[in-house]
Design a protein around this motif. Sequence first.
Motif, PDB file in Angstrom:
ATOM      1  N   ALA A 151     -33.624 -11.499  18.785  1.00 37.33           N
ATOM      2  CA  ALA A 151     -32.222 -11.140  18.987  1.00 37.33           C
ATOM      3  C   ALA A 151     -31.312 -12.046  18.175  1.00 37.33           C
ATOM      4  CB  ALA A 151     -31.861 -11.240  20.461  1.00 37.33           C
ATOM      5  N   HIS A 152     -31.814 -13.234  17.816  1.00 37.01           N
ATOM      6  CA  HIS A 152     -30.994 -14.266  17.189  1.00 37.01           C
ATOM      7  C   HIS A 152     -31.588 -14.673  15.841  1.00 37.01           C
ATOM      8  CE1 HIS A 152     -30.952 -14.679  21.641  1.00 37.01           C
ATOM      9  NE2 HIS A 152     -29.645 -14.606  21.431  1.00 37.01           N
ATOM     10  N   ARG A 190     -28.761  -9.067  17.095  1.00 40.42           N
ATOM     11  CA  ARG A 190     -27.637  -8.444  17.785  1.00 40.42           C
ATOM     12  C   ARG A 190     -26.848  -9.518  18.526  1.00 40.42           C
ATOM     13  NH1 ARG A 190     -32.350  -7.880  20.477  1.00 40.42           N
ATOM     14  NH2 ARG A 190     -32.369  -8.268  22.741  1.00 40.42           N
ATOM     15  N   GLY A 191     -25.746  -9.116  19.100  1.00 43.61           N
ATOM     16  CA  GLY A 191     -24.999 -10.024  19.957  1.00 43.61           C
ATOM     17  C   GLY A 191     -23.837 -10.703  19.256  1.00 43.61           C
ATOM     18  N   TYR A 192     -23.623 -11.984  19.565  1.00 45.82           N
ATOM     19  CA  TYR A 192     -22.383 -12.658  19.201  1.00 45.82           C
ATOM     20  C   TYR A 192     -22.609 -14.024  18.556  1.00 45.82           C
ATOM     21  CZ  TYR A 192     -20.981  -8.885  22.183  1.00 45.82           C
ATOM     22  OH  TYR A 192     -20.827  -7.635  22.710  1.00 45.82           O
ATOM     23  N   TRP A 193     -23.761 -14.205  17.982  1.00 43.66           N
ATOM     24  CA  TRP A 193     -24.088 -15.431  17.252  1.00 43.66           C
ATOM     25  C   TRP A 193     -25.072 -15.065  16.161  1.00 43.66           C
ATOM     26  CZ3 TRP A 193     -28.371 -18.213  15.812  1.00 43.66           C
ATOM     27  CH2 TRP A 193     -28.137 -19.519  15.346  1.00 43.66           C
ATOM     28  N   ASP A 245     -37.346 -12.168  23.165  1.00 42.09           N
ATOM     29  CA  ASP A 245     -35.999 -11.661  23.470  1.00 42.09           C
ATOM     30  C   ASP A 245     -35.523 -10.621  22.460  1.00 42.09           C
ATOM     31  OD1 ASP A 245     -34.724 -12.932  21.256  1.00 42.09           O
ATOM     32  OD2 ASP A 245     -34.048 -14.631  22.447  1.00 42.09           O
ATOM     33  N   ASP A 248     -34.985  -5.632  24.829  1.00 45.26           N
ATOM     34  CA  ASP A 248     -33.916  -5.579  25.813  1.00 45.26           C
ATOM     35  C   ASP A 248     -34.332  -6.345  27.067  1.00 45.26           C
ATOM     36  OD1 ASP A 248     -31.323  -3.810  26.478  1.00 45.26           O
ATOM     37  OD2 ASP A 248     -32.570  -4.013  28.279  1.00 45.26           O
ATOM     38  N   THR A 257     -32.588 -16.873  26.537  1.00 45.04           N
ATOM     39  CA  THR A 257     -31.298 -16.411  26.018  1.00 45.04           C
ATOM     40  C   THR A 257     -31.315 -14.892  25.900  1.00 45.04           C
ATOM     41  OG1 THR A 257     -32.139 -16.910  23.791  1.00 45.04           O
ATOM     42  CG2 THR A 257     -30.659 -18.515  24.780  1.00 45.04           C
ATOM     43  N   GLU A 259     -30.360 -11.049  25.590  1.00 48.94           N
ATOM     44  CA  GLU A 259     -29.267 -10.342  24.922  1.00 48.94           C
ATOM     45  C   GLU A 259     -29.475  -8.841  25.093  1.00 48.94           C
ATOM     46  OE1 GLU A 259     -25.858  -9.796  23.544  1.00 48.94           O
ATOM     47  OE2 GLU A 259     -26.520 -11.865  23.194  1.00 48.94           O
TER      48      GLU A 259
END
Length: 333
Positions: A151-152, A190-193, A245, A248, A257, A259
């Motif tokens: 995810a990151h 995905r996400g905000y970082w 991660d 989903d 963490t 996401e």
Amino acid sequence: MTRYGPQFGPDITFLGVDRVDLDDRDALGAADVVVVGAPFDGGTSHRPGTRFGPMAIRQTDYLPHDGSRPHLALRVDALQDVRVVDAGDVEMPPGEIERSLHALEEAVYAVSSAGAIPLVLGGDHSIALADATGVARHHGYGKVSMIHFDAHADTGDIEFGSLYGHGQPMRRLIESGALRGDRFLQMGLRGYWPGPETLGWMAEQRMRSYEMTEIGKRGLESCLDEAFEIALDECDAVFLSVDIDVCDPGHAPGTGTPEPGGLSSRQLLDAVRRICLELPVAGIDVVEVSPPYDHAEITAFLANRVCLEALSGLAARKHGLSHDPAGPLLEGR
């Protein structure tokens, strides 16, 4: 580098496969895959607990721990058709991140240089620095591409005053020269970082990130087709790094963490199997399984099956299967 054994929990091997000592070069050389535990969560920035990940991945199953797992679709046995052994856990003391990563890198290099594929059970994602570096030391710096499910992006620079942590290993791998930025393929972001500065650095390295928005629009298979072409361009081997991660949280709640909006477990399993069947995979890690946050062992079961799908793909490749069969292709087999 004698076999350390269990750092946390019972002294068991992955689903009952034979043990191996990392000092036994003949035994390593006779293996196709060596399981290595990396029970470390000192690089975690949020919820801890991944130090218990190797134990959970090794033991979570409703079937006997008998060293055999026939694959229904591929008609191979993931633990018999390839020679899989387990070296136990590397000693990775909590709070000693540089010492721990060094010990893990040496263990992975011992496996890789003996001609086997290391399958590393994490642990938080900081361990990827040691895992991929150990493989690159054998195959050559710049000669190993990375396919990274997460995810990151894990391309941060300095966090909490340290160069090492689970949000930074991919930047360290590229900066060291172990891996090339333009042969770095990331799936499921995905996400905000991260923020604009880090994204700018990634663009400068010519990293290729397939965000979930792109995967949703184009389809995962299409994105993998493109990634495979890039991964094999001027590289001799592929390292597969799977952060659980990437799925989903409904499919993998036990992680540090989470996401929302990620891959399904089915998508991840199919992708991992295909990668190990079609590409020259030289190393694998499965990370960020945090049993204290798991529910009904959902995440541990998924991580266990990620390992088995990878091993099944390797077994099918060893036996000369060139594609992943589905549907009517199974008839008469």
